[in-house]
Design a protein around this motif. Structure first.
Motif, mmCIF file in Angstrom:
data_model
loop_
_atom_site.group_PDB
_atom_site.id
_atom_site.type_symbol
_atom_site.label_atom_id
_atom_site.label_comp_id
_atom_site.label_asym_id
_atom_site.label_seq_id
_atom_site.Cartn_x
_atom_site.Cartn_y
_atom_site.Cartn_z
ATOM 1 N N HIS A 13 0.832 -1.206 0.000
ATOM 2 C CA HIS A 13 0.000 0.000 0.000
ATOM 3 C C HIS A 13 0.863 1.252 0.000
ATOM 4 O O HIS A 13 0.564 2.235 -0.676
ATOM 5 C CB HIS A 13 -0.919 0.029 1.231
ATOM 6 N N LEU A 73 -3.326 3.697 5.000
ATOM 7 C CA LEU A 73 -4.497 3.005 4.457
ATOM 8 C C LEU A 73 -4.349 1.494 4.555
ATOM 9 O O LEU A 73 -5.343 0.783 4.660
ATOM 10 C CB LEU A 73 -4.742 3.416 3.008
ATOM 11 N N ARG A 76 -4.494 -1.474 9.970
ATOM 12 C CA ARG A 76 -5.747 -1.500 10.731
ATOM 13 C C ARG A 76 -5.635 -0.492 11.854
ATOM 14 O O ARG A 76 -4.662 -0.492 12.594
ATOM 15 C CB ARG A 76 -5.977 -2.877 11.326
ATOM 16 N N ASP A 83 -10.223 4.641 13.485
ATOM 17 C CA ASP A 83 -10.625 4.613 12.076
ATOM 18 C C ASP A 83 -10.996 6.010 11.599
ATOM 19 O O ASP A 83 -10.644 6.414 10.489
ATOM 20 C CB ASP A 83 -11.817 3.676 11.865
ATOM 21 N N ALA A 84 -11.721 6.748 12.421
ATOM 22 C CA ALA A 84 -12.098 8.117 12.058
ATOM 23 C C ALA A 84 -10.855 8.991 11.869
ATOM 24 O O ALA A 84 -10.775 9.768 10.915
ATOM 25 C CB ALA A 84 -13.014 8.711 13.122
ATOM 26 N N LYS A 86 -7.861 7.962 11.067
ATOM 27 C CA LYS A 86 -7.172 7.467 9.877
ATOM 28 C C LYS A 86 -7.799 8.039 8.615
ATOM 29 O O LYS A 86 -7.099 8.576 7.751
ATOM 30 C CB LYS A 86 -7.234 5.944 9.870
ATOM 31 N N TYR A 87 -9.113 7.966 8.496
ATOM 32 C CA TYR A 87 -9.770 8.414 7.280
ATOM 33 C C TYR A 87 -9.872 9.937 7.201
ATOM 34 O O TYR A 87 -9.823 10.507 6.114
ATOM 35 C CB TYR A 87 -11.127 7.740 7.124
ATOM 36 N N ARG A 88 -9.978 10.607 8.331
ATOM 37 C CA ARG A 88 -9.976 12.066 8.324
ATOM 38 C C ARG A 88 -8.611 12.571 7.837
ATOM 39 O O ARG A 88 -8.526 13.447 6.983
ATOM 40 C CB ARG A 88 -10.265 12.626 9.706
ATOM 41 N N SER A 90 -6.472 10.899 6.048
ATOM 42 C CA SER A 90 -6.303 10.496 4.650
ATOM 43 C C SER A 90 -7.034 11.444 3.706
ATOM 44 O O SER A 90 -6.510 11.817 2.652
ATOM 45 C CB SER A 90 -6.797 9.066 4.453
ATOM 46 N N THR A 91 -8.233 11.839 4.077
ATOM 47 C CA THR A 91 -8.988 12.790 3.257
ATOM 48 C C THR A 91 -8.253 14.126 3.175
ATOM 49 O O THR A 91 -8.137 14.720 2.100
ATOM 50 C CB THR A 91 -10.399 12.994 3.840
ATOM 51 N N SER A 133 -4.254 14.399 12.744
ATOM 52 C CA SER A 133 -5.043 13.169 12.799
ATOM 53 C C SER A 133 -4.162 11.936 12.894
ATOM 54 O O SER A 133 -4.480 10.979 13.599
ATOM 55 C CB SER A 133 -5.920 13.062 11.555
ATOM 56 N N TRP A 134 -3.044 11.933 12.190
ATOM 57 C CA TRP A 134 -2.198 10.744 12.116
ATOM 58 C C TRP A 134 -1.212 10.614 13.270
ATOM 59 O O TRP A 134 -0.643 9.551 13.472
ATOM 60 C CB TRP A 134 -1.414 10.747 10.805
#
Length: 166
Positions: A13, A73, A76, A83-84, A86-88, A90-91, A133-134
């Protein structure tokens, strides 16, 4: 809890993410062509570093940010809050890369100083939000993104200096 298993950072990835952002940066650079005429037109040659250095840092930064994005991405997160995050993040990073590429296009293809500078501001804000976020998820990935933020700050200030001179 922070992921501290460095082996998880070298996943397919991560390489796919880095390769995709590097390919996008190269495609935009090829489409735009050489930035040297724009530098001469703006009379900014005396404050800019050599073109080979700028180009190398641009491509390395884009690859590193894509690597960080792909790395997260592929991991896990471990729960809805993580998860929130991670995706926040990433966005936000996708937005940062899109606006960084748009900056390059607007500045070196269209010579739109104000719009390109605003794109840098959006990219900087988005990448900073990705770091925030990360940070709780994977500090090495967040540190790579901090490097990208530093690069964007430098470009932001450099372009501000050019805009104030013209």
């Amino acid at each position: 809890m922070v992921w501290n298993q460095w082996g998880r950072l070298w996943t397919p990835h991560a390489w796919i993410g880095g390769g995709c952002t590097l390919a996008a940066a190269i495609a935009v650079a090829i489409r735009v062509g050489s930035p040297i005429p724009v530098w001469h037109r703006l009379d900014a040659g005396d404050i800019l570093p050599p073109l080979w250095l700028m180009g190398t840092l641009w491509l390395v930064g884009m690859f590193a940010v894509g690597w960080a994005f792909g790395c997260l991405l592929g991991m896990r997160a471990g729960g809805p809050v993580r998860d929130a995050l991670k995706y926040r993040g990433s966005t936000c990073m996708v937005l940062a890369v899109v606006f960084a590429l748009l900056w390059y296009e607007l500045l070196f293809c269209s010579l739109r100083l104000m719009f390109s500078w605003l794109c840098l501001a959006v990219a900087l804000i988005a990448s900073t939000l990705a770091v925030l976020s990360w940070w709780r998820l994977c500090r090495p990935v967040a540190c790579v993104t901090v490097g990208f933020c530093v690069w964007l700050v430098w470009l932001f200030l450099l372009q501000l200096g050019i805009m104030l001179r013209t």
